[in-house]
Design a protein around this motif. Structure first.
Motif, short mmCIF file in Angstrom:
data_model
loop_
_atom_site.label_atom_id
_atom_site.label_comp_id
_atom_site.label_asym_id
_atom_site.label_seq_id
_atom_site.Cartn_x
_atom_site.Cartn_y
_atom_site.Cartn_z
N SER B 375 -11.83 5.45 7.93
CA SER B 375 -12.21 4.17 8.37
C SER B 375 -11.85 3.19 7.26
CB SER B 375 -13.71 4.20 8.69
OG SER B 375 -14.44 4.77 7.51
N MET B 376 -11.65 3.63 5.83
CA MET B 376 -11.40 2.66 4.88
C MET B 376 -9.77 2.82 4.74
SD MET B 376 -14.21 3.48 1.95
CE MET B 376 -15.92 3.18 2.17
N ASN B 378 -5.87 1.82 6.39
CA ASN B 378 -5.52 0.87 7.71
C ASN B 378 -4.69 1.87 8.45
OD1 ASN B 378 -3.05 1.26 6.42
ND2 ASN B 378 -2.67 -0.72 6.12
N LYS B 379 -4.56 1.39 9.79
CA LYS B 379 -3.91 2.35 10.81
C LYS B 379 -2.54 2.45 10.40
CE LYS B 379 -2.69 -0.99 14.45
NZ LYS B 379 -2.75 -2.24 13.70
N THR B 385 -8.84 -1.10 4.85
CA THR B 385 -9.80 -1.66 5.90
C THR B 385 -10.78 -2.39 5.14
OG1 THR B 385 -11.24 -0.27 6.19
CG2 THR B 385 -8.99 -0.16 7.51
N GLU B 386 -11.53 -3.54 6.04
CA GLU B 386 -12.39 -4.28 5.58
C GLU B 386 -13.37 -3.62 5.01
OE1 GLU B 386 -11.51 -7.52 5.09
OE2 GLU B 386 -13.61 -7.92 4.13
N GLU B 387 -13.63 -2.36 5.56
CA GLU B 387 -14.91 -1.70 5.14
C GLU B 387 -14.64 -1.05 3.82
OE1 GLU B 387 -15.63 1.74 7.61
OE2 GLU B 387 -16.50 3.04 5.96
#
Lengths: 422, 422
Positions: B375-376, B378-379, B385-387
Motif C-alpha cells: 500500500s506504500m 505505487n502501482k 503512495t500518499e500513505e
C-alpha cells in the motif's frame, strides 16, 4: 549618451549550492536602474540558450520568487558546458542584436571567463557596444585574484560535516580504514576543507585522534609508497584511519583507467566513478599490516559525488551572502561603465569575517587555476596548516559540533580470551 | 528480593546518526534507580568488548557529557559485527559473573536481536539471573512490530535533502539522467524516503517535473526492460530523469559481480562500491533514445555511501527524541521486571506526530525483516503512495524547501540555428 538596453544572465558550468544567490543579486540590483536596464533575460541553459535563441524573460517574474530560488541549489536558468566555436560568433551577435542585449553577466568559472573573453573580442571586432562582466562561481575555489569563490563556502561546509560524521562512524569499528574521494581536479581546496571537521570536536585534547587524519591534494605529487606509509603510521598510532583524497590525484596515478568522458573544454570526467576509491582501497587491503586480534581489516571507500555542490538545506550563510554580493555589485559596477572584468571578493583583515568586492581583468582569470599555496599545506604534505583554517572556517560558516567518548576502561578481572574458530 | 547489579550497554551493527541518543536515554534513566543499578558499563566495540573483557565505566562520566555525545553520529561505545559462537557462551557468562552484570541493553538491529536471544537462552540454561532488553536501532527501518526504528528518520532526512538538491542539479542540464544508489538491502524504506524531496518544492503544480522521478525498491522484482522503459518514458516527458535505486536490487541482477565481503551474519557488503551505479548507468547509455539536438546524453551515477547514516548536523529532531525515548523507557521497563523483549515505538493516530513505547517478544524480531507494504508502493512499482508520505514525513522531521524557476520563454525573432561542427 548612456548605454541602454536589455541585460542577459548566463549561468555556466557546474552548479553550486548558491549560484542562484548571484542570480537573485543581479535581479535585485537591476531594479535600481530602470532607465538603463530595460529587461533582464536569462539564457536558457547557458550558451546553448544564446545559440538557439532560447531566452527567458526574468523581468516578468515577481520579485518574491527570487528569495526562494536564491536558497535552492542547481542552476535555476539551466547551465551548459559549451565553448563558443568560431563559427558560433555570428549567431551570438545576431541574437544579441535581435534582443538588444547590451549588458551580459557571465556567471561561471575559468572556462566561462574564457568564453566571455571570446565574446568580448568579437564584440570589439564588430563594434557592437556591449558590457560584459564575469560573476565568479565555482565550488573548486580555483579562480585567480579573488580571495575565494562563491560556491566554495557551501561545499566546504557540506564536506566538513560529512567527514566529521564519517570519522565518528569509522571510529565505531576496529581496524577501520575509510577513504573519501572528494571533488577537485587541479586544486585541493575542497579536500582541504574536510579538515574543518576537526574543529568541531569538543573536549578532545589529542588532536591526532580526530579525523580526517590524512588529506591528499593535487598540488602535491602523489606517491603510493608514501601514501601507504602515512596510512600505516596512522593505523599504528590509533588503530584506524580516515582519509580524504581529491579526485585530481587520479591524474597522477600510472593507471589510465580513471579517465572518462571529456567535455568541450577538454576536462575529463572524474566524478561519478568509484574507480579511484576502489583502487586506493585495494592498495591498502593488499599492503596494510594490521592487528588481526581486533578482527579483519575493514577498508571502505566512498566517492562523495554531486551532492557536494547541491545538498539542499546545508549551504553556508557566508557563502550565500557573498554570492548575492558579487551578483548585485556586478550590476552596480556595470552601470558605472565597467566591462571586461571579473567581480572579485576582497577579504578585510580582522578578527571577524568581512568581505568587499573589487574588479580584475578577465585575462587574469581565463584558463588559469589558483592552487593552494604551500603555506596552507602541512610539511608532511598530507594535511593543512593553521593558515588554512583561518582562511576557510569563516567561509564554511559553521562547524559540526560533535563529541567522541574518551573511554575509561574497567580493570580486567579475567584471563585473556582466545576465541575458538567455531 | 529485587534484582540488583550492574548494567551493560551493547551497541551493535552499523551506527546511526542517533544511536548515541539511546545511550544517553539509558544513562539518564539509570540514575533514577540508584538502589538497583549500581554501575553502568559499556561494552567496548559491542560483543568484542564482552568477549575480551573490554568494558567501559560509564557511571564515572559527568552527566553533561551525554548531551553532546547524544547529538554525535557513530557508536560512541564502539560497535562490532560479531555473532556469538556457541563456543563464546562460556566466556560471556564468565564476564557477566565477574562484573555482576544483571541488566543488559542490546542496542541493534535484527542480527543483534538474534544475538540477544542466544544469550538469553544460555542464561536460562545456566540459571544466571539477568534481564535483557533489545533497544531497536537501524537506518534500514526493517524491524518487525515497531512502527519505525530509531535511526531511520535521520537517514530519511539526509537522503531526501540530498535528492532534493540533486534533482535541481540534474535539472540544470539537458539530456541529464542521474542515478543515486542508496542503502537498503532487503527493504526499500531508505530509497522510498528520497520521495520526501518532492514535498519541499514550492509552487510547482506539475508534480511530474519534480524528482526523484523513479524509485526502485528491493520489494519489487527488478526488471531491466521495465527499468529502461520507465527511464525512456520519463525522458520523453521532461527530457531528463532523477532515479533512486536501493542497493538491494543488485541481488536481483544476473551479474554476480556486485557481491563482495560477507560478515559473520552472512550479509554481503553492498555499500562502498560504485558497481551497481556503473552497471545501471551503462545500461542507460546503451539503450536510451535521446534528442541529440540538446547535446550528448549526460548520465551520472552516485553511490551515497556511509554519509547516509552519519552526516553530522543533519539528524532529524523527531528521530533524536525517539531514540532517546526507547533507551530511557528500556530502563523503566526493565526496572519493572521486563526482560527478553524489544522496546517498540507505537504511533498514536492523529494530525500531529505522537509516539509511545511498548514491548514485543524478541523472537518476533530476530532474523526477521519488515518489508514495505504494497500500500506504500505505487502501482507502477517505481515510486511511493500518499500513505508512505504520511508515514515518513514526520519521521524525517523536515523537508528541504526549494524552488525551481518556471521558465517564461521569450518569443523567438530569428531562424532556427544549425550549429556547425567546428
Amino acid at each position: 549618451m548612456t548605454l541602454q538596453g536589455n541585460a542577459l544572465i548566463i549561468q555556466s558550468g557546474g552548479p553550486t549550492a548558491v549560484i542562484n544567490q548571484s542570480l537573485a543579486g543581479i535581479m535585485a540590483a537591476s531594479r535600481d536602474y530602470p532607465d538603463k536596464i530595460h529587461n533582464v533575460y536569462g539564457a536558457y541553459h547557458g550558451l546553448h540558450g544564446v545559440l538557439y535563441e532560447n531566452l527567458l524573460d526574468l523581468s516578468c517574474e515577481e520579485s518574491s520568487v527570487w528569495r526562494t530560488i536564491a536558497v535552492s541549489p542547481g542552476a535555476a536558468l539551466g547551465s551548459a558546458r559549451i565553448k563558443p566555436r568560431h563559427s558560433d560568433l555570428d549567431r551570438i551577435f545576431e541574437v544579441f542584436t535581435a534582443h538588444k542585449i547590451k549588458f551580459v553577466f557571465y556567471n561561471g568559472g575559468n572556462d566561462s571567463a574564457e568564453a566571455a573573453q571570446l565574446i568580448r573580442e568579437e564584440a570589439n571586432r564588430r563594434h557592437y557596444e556591449v558590457r560584459i562582466l564575469h560573476i565568479p562561481k565555482t565550488i573548486d575555489n580555483d579562480l585567480m585574484v579573488t580571495n575565494h569563490c562563491p560556491g566554495y563556502g557551501s561545499v566546504a561546509k557540506v564536506v566538513s560535516h560529512i567527514i566529521a560524521g564519517d570519522d565518528l562512524d569509522n571510529r565505531s569499528f576496529f581496524n577501520s580504514v575509510k577513504i573519501n574521494v572528494v571533488m577537485g581536479r587541479h586544486a585541493g581546496w575542497i579536500a582541504a576543507a574536510t579538515a574543518i571537521a576537526k574543529k568541531g570536536h569538543i573536549d578532545i585534547e589529542d588532536d591526532d585522534e580526530v579525523g580526517p587524519h590524512l588529506i591528499y591534494l593535487p598540488e602535491v605529487e602523489f606517491n603510493e609508497k608514501k601514501f601507504l606509509g602515512d596510512v600505516q603510521k596512522t593505523y599504528n598510532r590509533i588503530g584506524r584511519a580516515t582519509i580524504v583524497v581529491a579526485e585530481g590525484i587520479a591524474d597522477q596515478l600510472s593507471e589510465d583507467k580513471f579517465a572518462g568522458e571529456v567535455d568541450e573544454f577538454g576536462n575529463a570526467l572524474l566524478s561519478s566513478s568509484g574507480k579511484l576509491g576502489d583502487y586506493l582501497s585495494n592498495l591498502i587491503k593488499k599492503n596494510l599490516v594490521y592487528n588481526s586480534a581486533f578482527g579483519k581489516l575493514r577498508c571502505r571507500a566512498d566517492t562523495l559525488g554531486y551532492l557536494q555542490r547541491s545538498l539542499a538545506g546545508m549551504s553556508s550563510p557566508t557563502d550565500q551572502a557573498d554570492a548575492f554580493l558579487v551578483g548585485s555589485m556586478g550590476v552596480h559596477y556595470m552601470m558605472k561603465g565597467e566591462s571586461d572584468k571579473m567581480v572579485t571578493l576582497v577579504r578585510i583583515p580582522g578578527e571577524h569575517y568581512k568581505c568587499e568586492t573589487s574588479l580584475c581583468d578577465l585575462k587574469l582569470v581565463a584558463q588559469k587555476t589558483k592552487l593552494m599555496p604551500r603555506s596552507m599545506i602541512n610539511k608532511e604534505e598530507n594535511g593543512v596548516t593553521e593558515e588554512f583554517y583561518q582562511y576557510a572556517l569563516p567561509l564554511a560558516g559553521s562547524v559540526p559540533e560533535i563529541h567522541a567518548l574518551k573511554p575509561q576502561h574497567l580493570k580486567k578481572k579475567l584471563m585473556d580470551y582466545i576465541r575458538p574458530e567455531k
